[in-house]
Design a protein around this motif. Structure first.
Motif, PDB file in Angstrom:
ATOM      1  N   LEU A  67       0.851  -1.186   0.000  1.00 25.67           N
ATOM      2  CA  LEU A  67       0.000   0.000   0.000  1.00 25.67           C
ATOM      3  C   LEU A  67       0.884   1.232   0.000  1.00 25.67           C
ATOM      4  N   THR A  68       0.373   2.309  -0.541  1.00 22.53           N
ATOM      5  CA  THR A  68       1.068   3.586  -0.400  1.00 22.53           C
ATOM      6  C   THR A  68       0.921   4.055   1.035  1.00 22.53           C
ATOM      7  N   ALA A  69       1.741   5.016   1.432  1.00 20.37           N
ATOM      8  CA  ALA A  69       1.659   5.533   2.798  1.00 20.37           C
ATOM      9  C   ALA A  69       0.282   6.126   3.077  1.00 20.37           C
ATOM     10  N   GLU A  70      -0.289   6.804   2.072  1.00 20.67           N
ATOM     11  CA  GLU A  70      -1.601   7.421   2.244  1.00 20.67           C
ATOM     12  C   GLU A  70      -2.681   6.354   2.415  1.00 20.67           C
ATOM     13  N   ALA A  71      -2.625   5.311   1.569  1.00 18.67           N
ATOM     14  CA  ALA A  71      -3.620   4.244   1.662  1.00 18.67           C
ATOM     15  C   ALA A  71      -3.464   3.466   2.966  1.00 18.67           C
ATOM     16  N   PHE A  72      -2.230   3.301   3.421  1.00 17.36           N
ATOM     17  CA  PHE A  72      -1.974   2.606   4.684  1.00 17.36           C
ATOM     18  C   PHE A  72      -2.617   3.377   5.835  1.00 17.36           C
ATOM     19  N   ALA A  73      -2.442   4.708   5.843  1.00 14.87           N
ATOM     20  CA  ALA A  73      -3.011   5.534   6.911  1.00 14.87           C
ATOM     21  C   ALA A  73      -4.536   5.437   6.918  1.00 14.87           C
ATOM     22  N   GLU A  74      -5.138   5.413   5.733  1.00 15.87           N
ATOM     23  CA  GLU A  74      -6.593   5.285   5.641  1.00 15.87           C
ATOM     24  C   GLU A  74      -7.049   3.930   6.164  1.00 15.87           C
ATOM     25  N   ALA A  75      -6.320   2.872   5.774  1.00  8.88           N
ATOM     26  CA  ALA A  75      -6.674   1.537   6.227  1.00  8.88           C
ATOM     27  C   ALA A  75      -6.533   1.423   7.736  1.00  8.88           C
ATOM     28  N   SER A 108      -6.857   3.847   9.921  1.00  9.25           N
ATOM     29  CA  SER A 108      -7.950   4.598  10.542  1.00  9.25           C
ATOM     30  C   SER A 108      -9.262   3.830  10.502  1.00  9.25           C
ATOM     31  N   SER A 109      -9.431   2.989   9.475  1.00  9.75           N
ATOM     32  CA  SER A 109     -10.675   2.243   9.325  1.00  9.75           C
ATOM     33  C   SER A 109     -10.685   0.942  10.116  1.00  9.75           C
ATOM     34  N   GLY A 110      -9.584   0.637  10.823  1.00 11.74           N
ATOM     35  CA  GLY A 110      -9.529  -0.564  11.645  1.00 11.74           C
ATOM     36  C   GLY A 110      -9.139  -1.818  10.901  1.00 11.74           C
ATOM     37  N   MET A 111      -8.437  -1.669   9.778  1.00 11.04           N
ATOM     38  CA  MET A 111      -8.043  -2.818   8.975  1.00 11.04           C
ATOM     39  C   MET A 111      -6.971  -3.659   9.656  1.00 11.04           C
ATOM     40  N   PHE A 112      -6.213  -3.048  10.570  1.00 15.26           N
ATOM     41  CA  PHE A 112      -5.064  -3.737  11.148  1.00 15.26           C
ATOM     42  C   PHE A 112      -5.275  -4.071  12.620  1.00 15.26           C
ATOM     43  N   ALA A 113      -4.724  -5.212  13.033  1.00 14.02           N
ATOM     44  CA  ALA A 113      -4.672  -5.552  14.452  1.00 14.02           C
ATOM     45  C   ALA A 113      -3.490  -4.868  15.117  1.00 14.02           C
ATOM     46  N   VAL A 114      -2.368  -4.754  14.378  1.00 14.59           N
ATOM     47  CA  VAL A 114      -1.146  -4.131  14.885  1.00 14.59           C
ATOM     48  C   VAL A 114      -0.465  -3.412  13.725  1.00 14.59           C
ATOM     49  N   THR A 115       0.109  -2.254  14.004  1.00 11.76           N
ATOM     50  CA  THR A 115       0.942  -1.560  13.025  1.00 11.76           C
ATOM     51  C   THR A 115       2.226  -1.103  13.701  1.00 11.76           C
ATOM     52  N   TRP A 116       3.284  -0.944  12.901  1.00 11.78           N
ATOM     53  CA  TRP A 116       4.520  -0.370  13.408  1.00 11.78           C
ATOM     54  C   TRP A 116       5.301   0.233  12.253  1.00 11.78           C
ATOM     55  N   GLN A 117       6.343   0.959  12.602  1.00  9.06           N
ATOM     56  CA  GLN A 117       7.172   1.624  11.606  1.00  9.06           C
ATOM     57  C   GLN A 117       8.627   1.237  11.824  1.00  9.06           C
ATOM     58  N   ALA A 118       9.333   0.923  10.733  1.00  5.73           N
ATOM     59  CA  ALA A 118      10.752   0.576  10.798  1.00  5.73           C
ATOM     60  C   ALA A 118      11.390   0.845   9.447  1.00  5.73           C
ATOM     61  N   HIS A 119      12.602   1.380   9.484  1.00  9.09           N
ATOM     62  CA  HIS A 119      13.380   1.624   8.269  1.00  9.09           C
ATOM     63  C   HIS A 119      12.616   2.486   7.257  1.00  9.09           C
ATOM     64  N   GLY A 120      11.827   3.418   7.776  1.00  8.00           N
ATOM     65  CA  GLY A 120      11.090   4.324   6.904  1.00  8.00           C
ATOM     66  C   GLY A 120       9.847   3.721   6.275  1.00  8.00           C
ATOM     67  N   LEU A 121       9.448   2.524   6.697  1.00  3.90           N
ATOM     68  CA  LEU A 121       8.277   1.843   6.145  1.00  3.90           C
ATOM     69  C   LEU A 121       7.246   1.595   7.241  1.00  3.90           C
ATOM     70  N   HIS A 122       5.986   1.476   6.823  1.00  2.11           N
ATOM     71  CA  HIS A 122       4.917   1.111   7.749  1.00  2.11           C
ATOM     72  C   HIS A 122       4.542  -0.349   7.516  1.00  2.11           C
TER      73      HIS A 122
END
Length: 214
Positions: free
Chosen positions: A81-89, A91-105
């Motif tokens: 996903l793009t960073a923008e699409a990831f942020a939208e997903a 916000s909509s509760g698509m993920f159980a867990v998220t994190w950031q590493a090496h400049g990626l989500h």
């Protein structure tokens, strides 16, 4: 090496580093195996080996992570996903867990809860930085830590040709640190020697989880 041990947890961190988007689903009968380890230790190879052996078993789910990185043959098989699409997903509760590493989500899909609620075993490529959040998001978690002799690890990293010597030394320094962000069971597999040995141990761990949940 193949052993069980327990380690205490550390404080959770806020976004953007990591976030447990949901509380553990009550009544989850299955177990999530969070596979962690330094780059070059062989996480992807071990998971690919286990997928070849157990991929046809409906009780085992090999989770496809969502990453803000284009899919390439030399990297992990994931959903991009793009960073923008990831942020939208997110916000909509698509993920159980998220994190950031090496400049990626990175994100673990919330649908994993459904598989665990049915009593299955889910295997996910995790992150030592997100272990606290992974344990918070899922009811039953076992951390599988893949380790490797420093000399062997240095040789593997050099053979990839992706990083400078200074970057390799930084990775080795991080690899030497013990992941303290987890609670509960930890299984350690030393992948310094013959791959078939570590691969067989990893498959047996998954089979043990299946038998226990059955």
């Amino acid at each position: 090496m193949f052993r069980w041990c327990a380690r205490s947890g550390a404080r959770a961190v806020a976004l953007p580093e990591a976030s447990a988007a949901q509380a553990p689903a009550q009544g989850e009968r299955g177990v999530l195996l969070a596979v962690v380890g330094p780059s070059g230790a062989g996480k992807d190879s071990l998971m690919a080996h286990a997928r070849e052996r157990l991929g046809d078993d409906p009780s085992v789910l090999f989770v496809r992570r969502v990453i803000t990185r284009s899919a390439v043959p030399s990297a992990e098989d994931h959903d991009a996903l793009t960073a923008e699409a990831f942020a939208e997903a997110q916000s909509s509760g698509m993920f159980a867990v998220t994190w950031q590493a090496h400049g990626l989500h990175y994100g673990i899909p919330a649908e994993v809860h459904q598989h665990l609620a049915a009593g299955g075993v889910a295997v996910v490529n995790g992150s030592r930085a997100a272990l606290r959040e992974i344990h918070s998001a899922f009811e039953h978690v076992v951390t599988v830590q893949i380790t490797c002799n420093p000399a062997v690890l240095a040789s593997r990293l050099a053979a990839r040709g992706r990083e400078s010597q200074a970057e390799i030394e930084q990775r080795l320094s991080r690899a030497a640190s013990v992941p303290s962000d987890c609670t509960g069971d930890v299984i350690e597999i030393d992948n310094s020697g013959e791959f078939t040995v570590a691969g067989s141990k990893f498959v047996e761990i998954i089979l043990q989880c299946i038998r226990r949940r059955s």
